[in-house]
Write a protein that holds these residues in place. Structure first.
Motif: not given
Length: 152
Positions: A110-115
């Motif tokens: 997920s984008y949140e995990d990448m962020d």
């Protein structure tokens, strides 16, 4: 020519070729604007929508990348695509596909995990310390934060 130089050259060449292959496998990406802009028009996500003069809404990395990088097998822009009559709706949504159009088997991170992985880079990015008269480099980004923001 030394063996060390040849080994380093071969390693660099493999890295460059591997990166090119990875980018080539990524499908084309529609650019999306910020969720606040899309909500004003009544949509969960909305394209940047460039006109003939390349003017449009601002680009949002979270909305653009997070569309497929959401921890599921489905795109978050499915409602908009269905409303536009885009082919491929499977009753639940639109599957994330590779460049060849084949649905992926494993959800993308997920984008949140990448962020979250950028924590140290973003640490104290929203904190501004007034360094006027305190530092010989007053006003420089690397002196105005306790964290890593602006430092290299």
């Amino acid at each position: 020519m030394s063996l060390w130089f040849m080994a380093v050259s071969a390693a660099v060449t493999m890295l460059i070729m591997g990166a090119g292959t990875g980018f080539a496998a990524h499908p084309d990406i529609p650019l999306y604007t910020y969720e606040e802009v899309a909500e004003q028009f009544g949509y969960p996500v909305m394209p940047v929508g460039l006109d003939a003069e390349n003017k449009g809404f601002p680009y949002s990395p979270k909305q653009t990348c997070g569309n497929c990088h959401n921890g599921t097998l489905y795109r978050t822009d499915s409602p908009m695509l269905q409303m536009m009559g885009y082919p491929g709706f499977d009753g639940t949504g639109y599957l994330v596909t590779d460049k060849a159009g084949t649905p992926i088997a494993t959800p993308l991170v997920s984008y949140e995990d990448m962020d979250n992985d950028t924590f140290h880079v973003q640490q104290d990015a929203n904190l501004l310390i007034d360094t006027a008269g305190v530092s010989s480099q007053a006003g420089k980004p690397w002196t105005q934060s306790l964290g890593m923001a602006g430092k290299w």
